[in-house]
Design a protein around this motif. Structure first.
Motif, PDB file in Angstrom:
ATOM      1  N   MET A 155     -41.001   7.402 -24.432  1.00 32.53           N
ATOM      2  CA  MET A 155     -39.876   6.800 -25.270  1.00 32.53           C
ATOM      3  C   MET A 155     -38.787   7.403 -24.689  1.00 32.53           C
ATOM      4  O   MET A 155     -37.312   6.307 -24.592  1.00 32.53           O
ATOM      5  CB  MET A 155     -40.137   7.039 -26.649  1.00 32.53           C
ATOM      6  N   ARG A 156     -38.443   8.627 -24.187  1.00 37.02           N
ATOM      7  CA  ARG A 156     -37.114   9.170 -23.854  1.00 37.02           C
ATOM      8  C   ARG A 156     -36.883   8.310 -22.514  1.00 37.02           C
ATOM      9  O   ARG A 156     -35.480   7.993 -22.199  1.00 37.02           O
ATOM     10  CB  ARG A 156     -37.234  10.500 -23.572  1.00 37.02           C
ATOM     11  N   ASP A 157     -37.653   7.987 -21.595  1.00 31.76           N
ATOM     12  CA  ASP A 157     -37.390   7.457 -20.246  1.00 31.76           C
ATOM     13  C   ASP A 157     -36.982   5.973 -20.450  1.00 31.76           C
ATOM     14  O   ASP A 157     -36.018   5.502 -19.714  1.00 31.76           O
ATOM     15  CB  ASP A 157     -38.810   7.602 -19.405  1.00 31.76           C
ATOM     16  N   ILE A 158     -37.644   5.322 -21.495  1.00 26.28           N
ATOM     17  CA  ILE A 158     -37.271   3.859 -21.724  1.00 26.28           C
ATOM     18  C   ILE A 158     -35.847   3.856 -22.413  1.00 26.28           C
ATOM     19  O   ILE A 158     -35.066   2.999 -22.035  1.00 26.28           O
ATOM     20  CB  ILE A 158     -38.238   3.286 -22.718  1.00 26.28           C
ATOM     21  N   GLY A 159     -35.792   5.004 -23.270  1.00 29.93           N
ATOM     22  CA  GLY A 159     -34.285   4.918 -23.853  1.00 29.93           C
ATOM     23  C   GLY A 159     -33.230   4.977 -22.802  1.00 29.93           C
ATOM     24  O   GLY A 159     -32.072   4.378 -22.859  1.00 29.93           O
ATOM     25  N   LYS A 160     -33.578   5.942 -21.815  1.00 36.48           N
ATOM     26  CA  LYS A 160     -32.474   6.059 -20.657  1.00 36.48           C
ATOM     27  C   LYS A 160     -32.179   4.692 -19.951  1.00 36.48           C
ATOM     28  O   LYS A 160     -31.230   4.457 -19.342  1.00 36.48           O
ATOM     29  CB  LYS A 160     -33.007   7.155 -19.792  1.00 36.48           C
ATOM     30  N   LYS A 161     -33.296   3.846 -19.667  1.00 36.57           N
ATOM     31  CA  LYS A 161     -33.439   2.773 -19.025  1.00 36.57           C
ATOM     32  C   LYS A 161     -32.498   1.781 -19.912  1.00 36.57           C
ATOM     33  O   LYS A 161     -31.525   0.893 -19.366  1.00 36.57           O
ATOM     34  CB  LYS A 161     -34.973   2.091 -18.721  1.00 36.57           C
ATOM     35  N   ILE A 162     -32.779   1.751 -21.205  1.00 37.32           N
ATOM     36  CA  ILE A 162     -32.087   0.646 -22.126  1.00 37.32           C
ATOM     37  C   ILE A 162     -30.740   1.065 -22.101  1.00 37.32           C
ATOM     38  O   ILE A 162     -29.654   0.181 -22.024  1.00 37.32           O
ATOM     39  CB  ILE A 162     -32.453   0.856 -23.456  1.00 37.32           C
ATOM     40  N   SER A 163     -30.173   2.371 -22.179  1.00 29.95           N
ATOM     41  CA  SER A 163     -28.898   2.753 -22.260  1.00 29.95           C
ATOM     42  C   SER A 163     -27.986   2.140 -20.775  1.00 29.95           C
ATOM     43  O   SER A 163     -27.141   1.635 -21.076  1.00 29.95           O
ATOM     44  CB  SER A 163     -29.012   4.448 -22.161  1.00 29.95           C
ATOM     45  N   VAL A 164     -28.783   2.306 -19.611  1.00 32.92           N
ATOM     46  CA  VAL A 164     -28.171   1.648 -18.582  1.00 32.92           C
ATOM     47  C   VAL A 164     -27.996   0.386 -18.573  1.00 32.92           C
ATOM     48  O   VAL A 164     -27.063  -0.334 -18.176  1.00 32.92           O
ATOM     49  CB  VAL A 164     -28.927   2.168 -17.168  1.00 32.92           C
ATOM     50  N   LEU A 165     -29.011  -0.236 -18.717  1.00 34.34           N
ATOM     51  CA  LEU A 165     -28.897  -1.942 -18.928  1.00 34.34           C
ATOM     52  C   LEU A 165     -27.996  -2.278 -19.948  1.00 34.34           C
ATOM     53  O   LEU A 165     -27.468  -3.330 -19.931  1.00 34.34           O
ATOM     54  CB  LEU A 165     -30.442  -2.290 -19.376  1.00 34.34           C
ATOM     55  N   ASN A 166     -27.495  -1.690 -20.864  1.00 34.77           N
ATOM     56  CA  ASN A 166     -26.528  -1.929 -22.015  1.00 34.77           C
ATOM     57  C   ASN A 166     -25.363  -1.502 -21.695  1.00 34.77           C
ATOM     58  O   ASN A 166     -24.285  -1.727 -22.453  1.00 34.77           O
ATOM     59  CB  ASN A 166     -26.982  -1.309 -23.222  1.00 34.77           C
ATOM     60  N   THR A 167     -25.049  -0.843 -20.679  1.00 34.34           N
ATOM     61  CA  THR A 167     -23.632  -0.642 -19.985  1.00 34.34           C
ATOM     62  C   THR A 167     -22.850  -1.751 -19.770  1.00 34.34           C
ATOM     63  O   THR A 167     -23.205  -2.744 -19.419  1.00 34.34           O
ATOM     64  CB  THR A 167     -23.776   0.141 -18.781  1.00 34.34           C
ATOM     65  N   GLU A 168     -21.419  -1.452 -20.563  1.00 30.43           N
ATOM     66  CA  GLU A 168     -20.659  -2.735 -20.388  1.00 30.43           C
ATOM     67  C   GLU A 168     -20.110  -2.869 -18.870  1.00 30.43           C
ATOM     68  O   GLU A 168     -19.846  -1.764 -18.264  1.00 30.43           O
ATOM     69  CB  GLU A 168     -19.495  -2.305 -21.428  1.00 30.43           C
ATOM     70  N   ILE A 205     -28.396   6.540 -10.688  1.00 31.35           N
ATOM     71  CA  ILE A 205     -29.462   5.357 -11.257  1.00 31.35           C
ATOM     72  C   ILE A 205     -30.656   5.418 -10.650  1.00 31.35           C
ATOM     73  O   ILE A 205     -30.641   5.373  -9.278  1.00 31.35           O
ATOM     74  CB  ILE A 205     -28.457   4.042 -10.947  1.00 31.35           C
ATOM     75  N   GLU A 206     -31.816   5.460 -11.405  1.00 29.15           N
ATOM     76  CA  GLU A 206     -32.988   5.467 -10.931  1.00 29.15           C
ATOM     77  C   GLU A 206     -33.262   4.316 -10.070  1.00 29.15           C
ATOM     78  O   GLU A 206     -32.755   3.128 -10.378  1.00 29.15           O
ATOM     79  CB  GLU A 206     -34.358   5.486 -11.861  1.00 29.15           C
ATOM     80  N   ASP A 207     -34.228   4.195  -9.094  1.00 35.71           N
ATOM     81  CA  ASP A 207     -34.496   3.018  -8.052  1.00 35.71           C
ATOM     82  C   ASP A 207     -34.910   1.940  -8.787  1.00 35.71           C
ATOM     83  O   ASP A 207     -34.361   0.750  -8.317  1.00 35.71           O
ATOM     84  CB  ASP A 207     -35.639   3.462  -6.926  1.00 35.71           C
ATOM     85  N   LEU A 208     -35.592   1.958  -9.974  1.00 39.63           N
ATOM     86  CA  LEU A 208     -36.214   0.681 -10.462  1.00 39.63           C
ATOM     87  C   LEU A 208     -35.081  -0.039 -11.042  1.00 39.63           C
ATOM     88  O   LEU A 208     -35.143  -1.388 -11.011  1.00 39.63           O
ATOM     89  CB  LEU A 208     -37.295   1.108 -11.496  1.00 39.63           C
ATOM     90  N   LEU A 209     -33.804   0.661 -11.411  1.00 42.34           N
ATOM     91  CA  LEU A 209     -32.912  -0.194 -12.290  1.00 42.34           C
ATOM     92  C   LEU A 209     -31.740  -0.549 -11.060  1.00 42.34           C
ATOM     93  O   LEU A 209     -30.907  -1.541 -11.523  1.00 42.34           O
ATOM     94  CB  LEU A 209     -32.151   0.865 -13.188  1.00 42.34           C
ATOM     95  N   ARG A 210     -31.849  -0.121  -9.938  1.00 41.39           N
ATOM     96  CA  ARG A 210     -30.885  -0.378  -9.005  1.00 41.39           C
ATOM     97  C   ARG A 210     -31.001  -1.962  -8.313  1.00 41.39           C
ATOM     98  O   ARG A 210     -30.053  -2.362  -7.925  1.00 41.39           O
ATOM     99  CB  ARG A 210     -31.091   0.826  -7.730  1.00 41.39           C
ATOM    100  N   ARG A 211     -32.228  -2.580  -8.726  1.00 38.68           N
ATOM    101  CA  ARG A 211     -32.208  -4.055  -8.179  1.00 38.68           C
ATOM    102  C   ARG A 211     -31.361  -4.982  -9.264  1.00 38.68           C
ATOM    103  O   ARG A 211     -31.062  -5.974  -8.890  1.00 38.68           O
ATOM    104  CB  ARG A 211     -33.692  -4.570  -8.292  1.00 38.68           C
ATOM    105  N   ILE A 212     -30.732  -4.420 -10.242  1.00 37.88           N
ATOM    106  CA  ILE A 212     -29.827  -5.392 -10.839  1.00 37.88           C
ATOM    107  C   ILE A 212     -28.534  -5.344 -10.294  1.00 37.88           C
ATOM    108  O   ILE A 212     -27.653  -6.243 -10.559  1.00 37.88           O
ATOM    109  CB  ILE A 212     -29.648  -5.006 -12.352  1.00 37.88           C
ATOM    110  N   PHE A 213     -28.297  -4.476  -9.147  1.00 38.43           N
ATOM    111  CA  PHE A 213     -26.930  -4.623  -8.470  1.00 38.43           C
ATOM    112  C   PHE A 213     -27.245  -5.363  -7.347  1.00 38.43           C
ATOM    113  O   PHE A 213     -27.824  -4.862  -6.350  1.00 38.43           O
ATOM    114  CB  PHE A 213     -26.422  -3.026  -8.135  1.00 38.43           C
ATOM    115  N   ILE A 214     -26.375  -6.566  -7.105  1.00 35.60           N
ATOM    116  CA  ILE A 214     -26.763  -7.528  -6.099  1.00 35.60           C
ATOM    117  C   ILE A 214     -25.249  -7.532  -5.199  1.00 35.60           C
ATOM    118  O   ILE A 214     -24.203  -7.369  -5.707  1.00 35.60           O
ATOM    119  CB  ILE A 214     -27.095  -8.462  -6.435  1.00 35.60           C
TER     120      ILE A 214
END
Length: 325
Positions: A14-27, A64-73
């Protein structure tokens, strides 16, 4: 702790998922960019720290962890390149030990191939290693804990041991059983005894002078209690981290001056740029050359850290099924 295990595992997940959600919600900003701000005096070693941008948007983009880096294009018609100093801190440790003692074993281990895979062989001798550098690197890159590979864990084990980390601390940080670290460190220090000599030298210099100077000339006065464990560990880590920061940032400045690519990010030991995709074969070698910043060592030797380049239309690592772009 049979009953506690699934509960703790759930909490950690849950903590790991919370961190991911926090990044994805970044303005992000109105132009579709996510920005960060750098504090060039944010650490004692010379490394940059980062946080949200001056406009209150964005976040720390250095971790930023690698899994989330794919949102940056990349922009249309462009590709991204992630240029990373290969084993940079380890190279610096080898250069320091060469300067002080004339010992070259660790520096030559860095220069001869993949140091982190070699450390993985010492940690997990039971793995069917082949002796082939590429094949063994693939074995070391296999997932070990969550999204971390054996090789990534060995960066932490190697750096932790290099910097005087205690067995319990390294075990906690790497999620490895204490027994594995206890068995590994004697083998590691037997292979590279100059590490322990360097630790003693730093401790003695700190006690006598309270001042250390890095390979690149960065000078630091230590104000804490000189015999305290945390002061000693900070002193040991200061030169490799400070030297690598200066080397990477000097190279980054050259990339910015040449304007062959658009500089986007500084990520501690790496930079991210974007460039016109049709010019890839021409630009990537130029960038690698611009980033190389030789540092003169004792006895006519020099330290030159090589760079890896990962390229694509997004920032994450290639995966045939999950991230073909």
């Amino acid at each position: 702790y049979l009953v506690a295990r699934p509960i703790i595992s759930h909490l950690l997940t849950m903590r790991d998922i919370g961190k991911k959600i926090s990044v994805l919600n970044t303005e992000i900003d109105s132009d579709g960019r996510m920005r960060t701000s750098y504090n060039i005096a944010g650490t004692d070693t010379g490394r940059f720290s980062s946080s949200f941008s001056e406009f209150g948007t964005g976040t720390n983009l250095q971790n930023i962890e690698d899994l989330l880096r794919r949102i940056f294009i990349a922009d249309p018609g462009y590709k991204l390149a992630y240029l990373d100093a290969q084993q940079g801190e380890s190279y610096c440790v080898g250069g320091i030990e060469w300067n002080i003692f004339g010992h070259s074993a660790y520096l030559e281990a860095c220069e001869s191939g993949d140091l982190h895979t070699m450390v993985a062989k010492l940690v997990w001798p039971e793995v069917p290693w082949t002796g082939n550098l590429a094949a063994d690197k693939d074995l070391a890159e296999q997932p070990f804990y969550r999204h971390y590979s054996r090789r990534f864990m060995c960066k932490k084990i190697g750096h932790g041991s290099n910097y005087g980390g205690q067995e319990n601390t390294i075990s906690t940080q790497t999620k490895l059983p204490l027994r594995v670290i206890t068995e590994f460190q004697p083998r590691y220090f037997q292979a590279f005894p100059e590490h322990l000599d360097w630790h003693d030298w730093v401790q003695d210099t700190l006690k006598r002078e309270g001042v250390l100077t890095t390979l690149t000339g960065r000078r630091r006065q230590f104000w804490g209690r000189r015999e305290a464990d945390d002061t000693i560990r900070a002193a040991i880590a200061f030169d490799p981290q400070g030297s690598l920061s200066d080397i990477v940032n000097t190279g980054m400045l050259e990339v910015w001056r040449r304007r062959d690519a658009e500089l986007l990010l500084q990520c501690h030991d790496a930079i991210v740029v974007q460039y016109k995709e049709e010019l890839e074969d021409e630009i990537i070698p130029k960038l690698k050359s611009q980033l190389r910043h030789p540092v003169e060592l004792a006895h006519g030797r020099s330290l030159t850290i090589p760079y890896d380049a990962q390229v694509g239309w997004n920032w994450s690592k290639w995966d045939e099924k999950e991230n073909p772009n």
